[in-house]
Design an enzyme around this catalytic site. Sequence first.
Site, PDB file in Angstrom:
ATOM      1  N   LYS A   1       0.883  -1.050  -0.014  1.00 16.92           N
ATOM      2  CA  LYS A   1      -0.014  -0.081  -0.012  1.00 16.92           C
ATOM      3  C   LYS A   1       0.967   1.275   0.015  1.00 16.92           C
ATOM      4  CE  LYS A   1      -4.521   0.154   2.019  1.00 16.92           C
ATOM      5  NZ  LYS A   1      -5.480   0.550   3.314  1.00 16.92           N
TER       6      LYS A   1
HETATM    7  O1  G3P Z   1      -7.803   1.029   5.386  1.00 11.72           O
HETATM    8  C1  G3P Z   1      -8.078   2.067   4.397  1.00 11.72           C
HETATM    9  C2  G3P Z   1      -9.308   2.768   4.800  1.00 11.72           C
HETATM   10  O2  G3P Z   1     -10.385   1.682   4.775  1.00 11.72           O
HETATM   11  C3  G3P Z   1      -9.182   3.511   6.187  1.00 11.72           C
HETATM   12  O3  G3P Z   1     -10.692   3.606   6.607  1.00 11.72           O
HETATM   13  O4  G3P Z   1     -11.993   4.437   8.438  1.00 11.72           O
HETATM   14  O5  G3P Z   1      -9.912   4.919   8.510  1.00 11.72           O
HETATM   15  O6  G3P Z   1     -11.428   6.223   6.754  1.00 11.72           O
HETATM   16  P1  G3P Z   1     -10.987   4.826   7.604  1.00 11.72           P
END
Ligand code: G3P
Length: 216
Positions: free
Chosen positions: A83
């Site tokens: 990533k």
């Molecule tokens: O892992 C990437 C993404 O899904 C993170 O989500 O909830 O931290 O905006 P959030």
Amino acid sequence: MKFFVDTANIKEIMEAQEWGIVDGVTTNPTLLAKEKENPLDVIKGIVKTVNGPVSVEVISTDSKNMVVEGRGFAKIADNIVIKIPITKEGLKATNVLSKEGIKVNVTLIFSTNQAILANKAGAAYVSPFIGRLDDIGNEGVNIVKDIVKIFNIHSASTEVIVASIRQPLHVTEAAKIGAHIATIPFNVLEKMVYHPLTDKGLTIFLDDWKKIKKRV
Ligand code: G3P
């Protein structure tokens, strides 16, 4: 549509796997920080548990060290995906790693043009964060619509992972749009299962069955 679980918690992953719905896992530094164990041990545990792609995020912000980190993570297991954030340095690192056959998931995407650039640089996946766009009053799902439409027009090989999912409706929207993947937090998966009428209906069936049993 493929389901990835957006968590570094091995118990959540194993529970979801028992449901038969796990096609992969995405992690990020925040999710790994929630676990008590050493992050590398957590990652090694996840890649042993899940056959599908497991995204692990680099910490470096310069391309040279992103590449070094990415190569290191890639050695852990064949199903590791690197990533990398959508920055100029991230594009450079994506270009290098993808040419070496290492799959890259370009993350922290908030615009269609960022996704187009990531595809051009060789990304295997792009992760538009719809929940965080919603959080600031945008309609995150709209950029996913544009990205999927543009990738389909140009037969792009890059897969769209709808990320930053906050609620079951986000999963429904992702499926309606034709996104390749939704990466779903476990608590949202649980909400997807639940409906009050299901619980109510099951209670009625069991109560009625008890009445029959009394008669026989
Ligand atoms: O892992 C990437 C993404 O899904 C993170 O989500 O909830 O931290 O905006 P959030």
